[in-house]
Design an enzyme around this catalytic site. Structure first.
Site, PDB file in Angstrom:
ATOM      1  N   ASP A 113       0.756  -1.324   0.183  1.00 49.47           N
ATOM      2  CA  ASP A 113       0.185   0.127  -0.025  1.00 49.47           C
ATOM      3  C   ASP A 113       0.897   1.288  -0.041  1.00 49.47           C
ATOM      4  O   ASP A 113       2.221   1.018   0.394  1.00 49.47           O
ATOM      5  CB  ASP A 113      -0.842   0.007   1.378  1.00 49.47           C
ATOM      6  CG  ASP A 113      -1.742   1.143   1.497  1.00 49.47           C
ATOM      7  OD1 ASP A 113      -2.549   1.686   0.424  1.00 49.47           O
ATOM      8  OD2 ASP A 113      -1.519   1.844   2.310  1.00 49.47           O
TER       9      ASP A 113
ATOM     10  N   ASP B 218      -1.131  -0.117   6.128  1.00 47.47           N
ATOM     11  CA  ASP B 218      -1.024   0.500   7.371  1.00 47.47           C
ATOM     12  C   ASP B 218      -2.603   0.451   8.150  1.00 47.47           C
ATOM     13  O   ASP B 218      -2.652   0.817   9.406  1.00 47.47           O
ATOM     14  CB  ASP B 218      -0.757   1.807   7.185  1.00 47.47           C
ATOM     15  CG  ASP B 218      -1.622   2.736   6.494  1.00 47.47           C
ATOM     16  OD1 ASP B 218      -2.456   3.507   6.913  1.00 47.47           O
ATOM     17  OD2 ASP B 218      -1.892   2.227   5.317  1.00 47.47           O
TER      18      ASP B 218
END
Length: 221
Positions: free
Chosen positions: A9, A165
Site C-alpha cells: 500500500d 497500514d
C-alpha cells in the site's frame, strides 16, 4: 520462473499522507455542509472512497457528498508539497528489489493522487507493477485490488506478502489469502492490525527494514 512479490500500500505505508487526507476531508465536509468529526475520518482512511462517503456522509444529499469528494481532491492536491516518504520507505523498496523479489504498488488511489505519490517515491525503475482505482469498482476492504495486484505480478497468494497500514488493508489482504504485514505509520494501533489478521506489525518502513531478515518478506526469498 516468476519471482515472489511484496505488495505495498502507499498512503500511510510508504508516504506520510494519511493526516493530509484527514485534513482535506475535514475541510471538504465542512465546506459542503456535512458534519464529520476528524477522528471518524481518520478511522475511514484507506477505505474505498464510496464507502467512506457513505459511512461519513450517509445522511447528506448526493450533491453535497459529490461536492465534498471534489473538494477533497482539491485540498489534498494543495497540500501535496507537505507530503514526504516515511522513514526507511525508499530503502525498504530497494532492499526488497535487491532480494530478487518483485516490488508491487498495490493501491486503490485515484490516478491524480497516484501521480503525486509516485513522484514522491521516485522508484519507478524498481517497481514491477502497480494498481490504482481504475483497476477495481470497489476498493479495500474488498480484496479485488489485492487479487489484481497478484494477477499483474503473475504470482499466487502463496508467493506474496502485503504491507499495509490500515485495518482495511489487512482485511483485503486476508480475504485474498495473502499474509499481511502491518505498519503503525498510518496511525492505527498494533492491536487493531493484529486483530484484523496481520501476521506481524512494525512501527514504520524503517522498522520493517531493520527486521527484514526475520520478517515474512525474508521467507519469500
Amino acid at each position: 520462473m516468476t519471482s515472489p512479490a511484496v505488495l505495498f500500500d502507499i498512503d500511510g505505508t510508504l508516504v506520510d499522507s494519511n493526516y493530509a487526507h484527514v485534513h482535506a476531508w475535514a475541510r471538504a465536509f465542512a465546506d459542503a455542509g456535512i458534519a464529520a468529526d476528524s477522528w471518524r475520518i481518520h478511522r475511514s482512511i484507506g477505505m474505498d472512497g464510496a464507502k467512506l462517503l457513505s459511512s461519513l456522509a450517509g445522511d447528506a444529499d448526493e450533491a453535497a457528498a459529490s461536492h465534498a469528494k471534489e473538494l477533497h481532491t482539491q485540498y489534498y492536491e494543495e497540500m501535496s508539497s507537505l507530503l514526504s516518504p516515511l522513514p526507511g520507505a525508499l530503502d525498504l523498496l530497494g532492499a526488497v528489489a535487491d532480494r530478487g523479489l518483485q516490488v508491487v504498488l498495490a493501491t486503490s488511489a485515484p490516478e491524480n493522487e497516484l501521480a503525486i505519490l509516485r513522484g514522491l517515491l521516485g522508484v519507478e525503475e524498481i517497481v514491477s507493477e502497480l494498481t490504482s482505482s481504475e483497476d477495481v469498482e470497489t476498493a479495500k476492504p474488498e480484496p479485488g485490488i489485492v487479487r489484481i495486484a497478484l494477477d499483474k505480478a503473475g504470482v499466487d497468494a502463496d508467493h506474496a506478502v502485503f504491507v499495509g497500514d490500515s485495518v482495511w488493508d489487512v482485511e483485503a489482504s486476508v480475504a485474498a489469502g495473502v499474509p499481511c504485514i502491518g505498519v503503525r505509520s498510518g496511525g492505527v494501533s498494533a492491536a487493531e492490525l493484529i486483530d484484523a489478521g496481520a501476521v506481524a506489525v512494525y512501527d514504520d518502513p524503517a522498522d520493517l527494514l531493520a527486521n527484514l531478515d526475520s520478517s515474512m518478506v525474508a521467507r519469500l526469498g
